[in-house]
Design a protein around this motif. Structure first.
Motif, PDB file in Angstrom:
ATOM      1  N   ARG A  26       0.823  -1.213   0.000  1.00  0.00           N
ATOM      2  CA  ARG A  26       0.000   0.000   0.000  1.00  0.00           C
ATOM      3  C   ARG A  26       0.851   1.254   0.000  1.00  0.00           C
ATOM      4  O   ARG A  26       2.026   1.223   0.370  1.00  0.00           O
ATOM      5  N   LYS A  27       0.223   2.341  -0.372  1.00  0.00           N
ATOM      6  CA  LYS A  27       0.862   3.650  -0.286  1.00  0.00           C
ATOM      7  C   LYS A  27       0.998   4.005   1.197  1.00  0.00           C
ATOM      8  O   LYS A  27       0.327   3.407   2.043  1.00  0.00           O
ATOM      9  N   PRO A  28       1.847   4.970   1.510  1.00  0.00           N
ATOM     10  CA  PRO A  28       2.020   5.340   2.917  1.00  0.00           C
ATOM     11  C   PRO A  28       0.717   5.696   3.641  1.00  0.00           C
ATOM     12  O   PRO A  28       0.587   5.469   4.836  1.00  0.00           O
ATOM     13  N   ASP A  29      -0.267   6.216   2.903  1.00  0.00           N
ATOM     14  CA  ASP A  29      -1.534   6.566   3.548  1.00  0.00           C
ATOM     15  C   ASP A  29      -2.476   5.373   3.696  1.00  0.00           C
ATOM     16  O   ASP A  29      -3.581   5.501   4.192  1.00  0.00           O
ATOM     17  N   SER A  31      -3.807   3.543   1.253  1.00  0.00           N
ATOM     18  CA  SER A  31      -4.663   3.269   0.093  1.00  0.00           C
ATOM     19  C   SER A  31      -3.904   2.422  -0.929  1.00  0.00           C
ATOM     20  O   SER A  31      -2.678   2.354  -0.929  1.00  0.00           O
ATOM     21  N   ALA A  32      -4.667   1.780  -1.803  1.00  0.00           N
ATOM     22  CA  ALA A  32      -4.088   0.895  -2.810  1.00  0.00           C
ATOM     23  C   ALA A  32      -3.509   1.699  -3.973  1.00  0.00           C
ATOM     24  O   ALA A  32      -4.000   2.778  -4.309  1.00  0.00           O
ATOM     25  N   TYR A  33      -2.474   1.153  -4.566  1.00  0.00           N
ATOM     26  CA  TYR A  33      -1.930   1.743  -5.787  1.00  0.00           C
ATOM     27  C   TYR A  33      -2.867   1.433  -6.945  1.00  0.00           C
ATOM     28  O   TYR A  33      -3.395   0.326  -7.041  1.00  0.00           O
ATOM     29  N   SER A  34      -3.024   2.382  -7.831  1.00  0.00           N
ATOM     30  CA  SER A  34      -3.796   2.128  -9.044  1.00  0.00           C
ATOM     31  C   SER A  34      -2.853   1.550 -10.102  1.00  0.00           C
ATOM     32  O   SER A  34      -1.624   1.665  -9.992  1.00  0.00           O
ATOM     33  N   GLU A  37      -0.780   4.377 -11.472  1.00  0.00           N
ATOM     34  CA  GLU A  37       0.309   4.817 -10.593  1.00  0.00           C
ATOM     35  C   GLU A  37       1.502   3.878 -10.706  1.00  0.00           C
ATOM     36  O   GLU A  37       2.652   4.332 -10.761  1.00  0.00           O
ATOM     37  N   VAL A  38       1.237   2.588 -10.740  1.00  0.00           N
ATOM     38  CA  VAL A  38       2.327   1.614 -10.866  1.00  0.00           C
ATOM     39  C   VAL A  38       3.009   1.759 -12.217  1.00  0.00           C
ATOM     40  O   VAL A  38       4.237   1.817 -12.306  1.00  0.00           O
ATOM     41  N   ALA A  41       5.111   4.953 -12.346  1.00  0.00           N
ATOM     42  CA  ALA A  41       6.334   4.847 -11.545  1.00  0.00           C
ATOM     43  C   ALA A  41       7.370   3.967 -12.238  1.00  0.00           C
ATOM     44  O   ALA A  41       8.560   4.297 -12.264  1.00  0.00           O
ATOM     45  N   GLN A 104       0.856  -2.660   9.439  1.00  0.00           N
ATOM     46  CA  GLN A 104       0.380  -1.383   8.906  1.00  0.00           C
ATOM     47  C   GLN A 104      -1.029  -1.083   9.417  1.00  0.00           C
ATOM     48  O   GLN A 104      -1.339   0.057   9.749  1.00  0.00           O
TER      49      GLN A 104
END
Length: 149
Positions: A26-29, A31-34, A37-38, A41, A104
């Motif tokens: 997961r992202k630091p917040d 939530s899941a990566y879309s 986004e992957v 990156a 987490q």
């Protein structure tokens, strides 16, 4: 996954493992990566890949990615590339990912609890401070016991 023949077909180990990575990493917040986004990156790191292609790998529509794509996906998610090919290593990594996900969740709950308790605690501290101020004022206006009547 249903095929045109009507038969059920498992998405396959690669799709299952990639789906687990999206689910657990997961992202630091929290939530899941879309997919986008992957893909963005990975592309920014020099390996061109589309979000649609990652989606096809994740659902099992594409089953034979090239090694550079597997390496890039593994690097993004922080797992060894062998995660996608070794059942034993995948099982070990999945256990570690489950533990990391549980930690987490504990951290997120702790932060949420802290955020809900601290404002209430601050409110209580403010009320006590105000009460102490009133007591101080009252004591200043009261003659000392040693002064006599």
């Amino acid at each position: 996954m249903a095929e045109e023949t009507g038969e059920f077909r498992s998405p396959g180990p690669l799709a299952d493992r990639l789906d687990r990575l999206f689910d657990r990493i997961r992202k630091p917040d929290g939530s899941a990566y879309s997919l986008r986004e992957v893909a963005d990156a990975i592309t920014a790191q020099g390996e061109s890949i589309s979000h649609a292609y990652i989606g096809q790998l994740r659902t099992g529509k594409k089953r034979d990615p090239n090694l550079s794509h597997l390496r890039a996906l593994a690097k993004f998610f922080g797992v060894p590339v062998e995660y996608f090919t070794s059942d034993r290593l995948a099982a070990d990594v999945d256990r570690e990912l489950d533990l990391a996900a549980a930690l987490q969740q504990v951290r997120a709950r702790t932060v949420a609890l802290r955020n809900s308790v601290i404002p209430e605690a601050q409110s209580a501290i403010d009320a006590l401070t105000e009460l102490l101020g009133v007591i101080r004022v009252l004591e200043q206006g009261k003659p000392d016991a040693d002064d006599g009547p």
